[in-house]
Design a protein around this motif. Sequence first.
Motif, mmCIF file in Angstrom:
data_model
loop_
_atom_site.group_PDB
_atom_site.id
_atom_site.type_symbol
_atom_site.label_atom_id
_atom_site.label_comp_id
_atom_site.label_asym_id
_atom_site.label_seq_id
_atom_site.Cartn_x
_atom_site.Cartn_y
_atom_site.Cartn_z
ATOM 1 N N LEU A 189 0.811 -1.216 0.000
ATOM 2 C CA LEU A 189 0.000 0.000 0.000
ATOM 3 C C LEU A 189 0.846 1.268 0.000
ATOM 4 O O LEU A 189 0.338 2.347 -0.299
ATOM 5 C CB LEU A 189 -0.919 0.007 1.223
ATOM 6 N N GLN A 190 2.122 1.150 0.342
ATOM 7 C CA GLN A 190 3.000 2.312 0.446
ATOM 8 C C GLN A 190 3.675 2.606 -0.891
ATOM 9 O O GLN A 190 3.949 1.695 -1.682
ATOM 10 C CB GLN A 190 4.067 2.067 1.513
ATOM 11 N N VAL A 191 3.929 3.868 -1.113
ATOM 12 C CA VAL A 191 4.689 4.260 -2.297
ATOM 13 C C VAL A 191 6.097 3.690 -2.171
ATOM 14 O O VAL A 191 6.705 3.724 -1.086
ATOM 15 C CB VAL A 191 4.718 5.790 -2.436
ATOM 16 N N ARG A 192 6.621 3.159 -3.244
ATOM 17 C CA ARG A 192 7.906 2.462 -3.193
ATOM 18 C C ARG A 192 9.004 3.324 -2.595
ATOM 19 O O ARG A 192 9.833 2.850 -1.812
ATOM 20 C CB ARG A 192 8.293 2.016 -4.606
ATOM 21 N N ARG A 193 9.026 4.593 -2.913
ATOM 22 C CA ARG A 193 10.080 5.483 -2.442
ATOM 23 C C ARG A 193 10.017 5.710 -0.935
ATOM 24 O O ARG A 193 11.039 6.019 -0.302
ATOM 25 C CB ARG A 193 9.992 6.818 -3.178
ATOM 26 N N LEU A 194 8.851 5.549 -0.343
ATOM 27 C CA LEU A 194 8.672 5.823 1.079
ATOM 28 C C LEU A 194 8.693 4.563 1.943
ATOM 29 O O LEU A 194 8.471 4.651 3.150
ATOM 30 C CB LEU A 194 7.352 6.563 1.306
ATOM 31 N N ARG A 195 8.965 3.421 1.370
ATOM 32 C CA ARG A 195 8.932 2.180 2.129
ATOM 33 C C ARG A 195 10.155 2.046 3.031
ATOM 34 O O ARG A 195 11.262 2.416 2.653
ATOM 35 C CB ARG A 195 8.869 0.975 1.179
ATOM 36 N N LEU A 196 9.899 1.521 4.226
ATOM 37 C CA LEU A 196 10.958 1.228 5.192
ATOM 38 C C LEU A 196 10.753 -0.187 5.720
ATOM 39 O O LEU A 196 9.630 -0.536 6.091
ATOM 40 C CB LEU A 196 10.933 2.226 6.357
ATOM 41 N N PRO A 197 11.817 -0.989 5.729
ATOM 42 C CA PRO A 197 13.175 -0.762 5.214
ATOM 43 C C PRO A 197 13.188 -0.485 3.714
ATOM 44 O O PRO A 197 12.268 -0.898 3.015
ATOM 45 C CB PRO A 197 13.902 -2.068 5.529
ATOM 46 N N LYS A 198 14.219 0.205 3.258
ATOM 47 C CA LYS A 198 14.322 0.580 1.863
ATOM 48 C C LYS A 198 14.357 -0.661 0.975
ATOM 49 O O LYS A 198 14.937 -1.685 1.345
ATOM 50 C CB LYS A 198 15.583 1.403 1.633
ATOM 51 N N PRO A 199 13.734 -0.600 -0.208
ATOM 52 C CA PRO A 199 13.775 -1.756 -1.122
ATOM 53 C C PRO A 199 15.211 -2.121 -1.481
ATOM 54 O O PRO A 199 16.037 -1.254 -1.769
ATOM 55 C CB PRO A 199 12.992 -1.261 -2.333
ATOM 56 N N GLN A 200 15.485 -3.415 -1.475
ATOM 57 C CA GLN A 200 16.804 -3.932 -1.795
ATOM 58 C C GLN A 200 16.861 -4.610 -3.157
ATOM 59 O O GLN A 200 17.933 -5.064 -3.570
ATOM 60 C CB GLN A 200 17.240 -4.940 -0.716
ATOM 61 N N VAL A 201 15.736 -4.669 -3.869
ATOM 62 C CA VAL A 201 15.683 -5.268 -5.205
ATOM 63 C C VAL A 201 15.054 -4.267 -6.155
ATOM 64 O O VAL A 201 14.310 -3.369 -5.739
ATOM 65 C CB VAL A 201 14.898 -6.596 -5.203
ATOM 66 N N LYS A 202 15.327 -4.438 -7.436
ATOM 67 C CA LYS A 202 14.749 -3.579 -8.474
ATOM 68 C C LYS A 202 13.461 -4.182 -8.980
ATOM 69 O O LYS A 202 13.130 -5.342 -8.710
ATOM 70 C CB LYS A 202 15.744 -3.389 -9.599
ATOM 71 N N ARG A 203 12.735 -3.379 -9.745
ATOM 72 C CA ARG A 203 11.500 -3.880 -10.356
ATOM 73 C C ARG A 203 11.839 -5.033 -11.296
ATOM 74 O O ARG A 203 12.768 -4.978 -12.084
ATOM 75 C CB ARG A 203 10.840 -2.764 -11.168
#
Length: 208
Positions: free
Chosen positions: A190-204
């Motif tokens: 539900l969260q915008v990818r840029r605002l997710r915590l912990p930060k995304p560690q993989v790409k689309r």
Amino acid sequence: MPVEPVPLGFVFRSRAKEEKAPATNAAVTDSKQPRDPQAPKGRPTPKRSEAQSQRRSVAQTPTNRKDAAKRQREERRQALERQRQALASGDERYLPARDKGPVRRYARDWVDGRFNVAEFFLPLAVVILVLSVVRVPAIQNIALLLWLVVIVLIVLDGAVSGFRLKKRLNERFPDQNKRGAVAYALMRSLQVRRLRLPKPQVKRGERP
């Protein structure tokens, strides 16, 4: 042959004094040997490194309530700082309890590696609200229809994603506790990818 008289002090001398004398002499002899003041009684003198570590621990121990509270605040601040850095870097050692573990990490990577309809909910909601404000019946009807479409798409995408993720978790981690992992992943979607915590560690498009 004359008999020499025996001194009475020799005959009636207390044997208790003779028995105590060696013990006293031994105690005096032992007391002359130097002993480290920090060494426990009856134990060998500690090494220099051990004595220094003991002195440091004693020096760092708070002496009053004010110092103890100050030390607790400092430790809490350091723990929060480590946690903040871990949320940005993905370091498992200092992550919050809800984010720790290989199951939660896999759920995060699975969500971050794909497009989710729910992550576009906020931008679409802003657009729909703007359209609904316009006092044109046709545009307001379109805004209402968009609301329904977005909600249906989010529900369908969440159901499909939850089913697929649960299947993957059962295959990847058959013997580990997976309770709450699917809900955790759906909330993250539900969260915008840029605002997710912990930060995304993989790409689309990447698979965990």
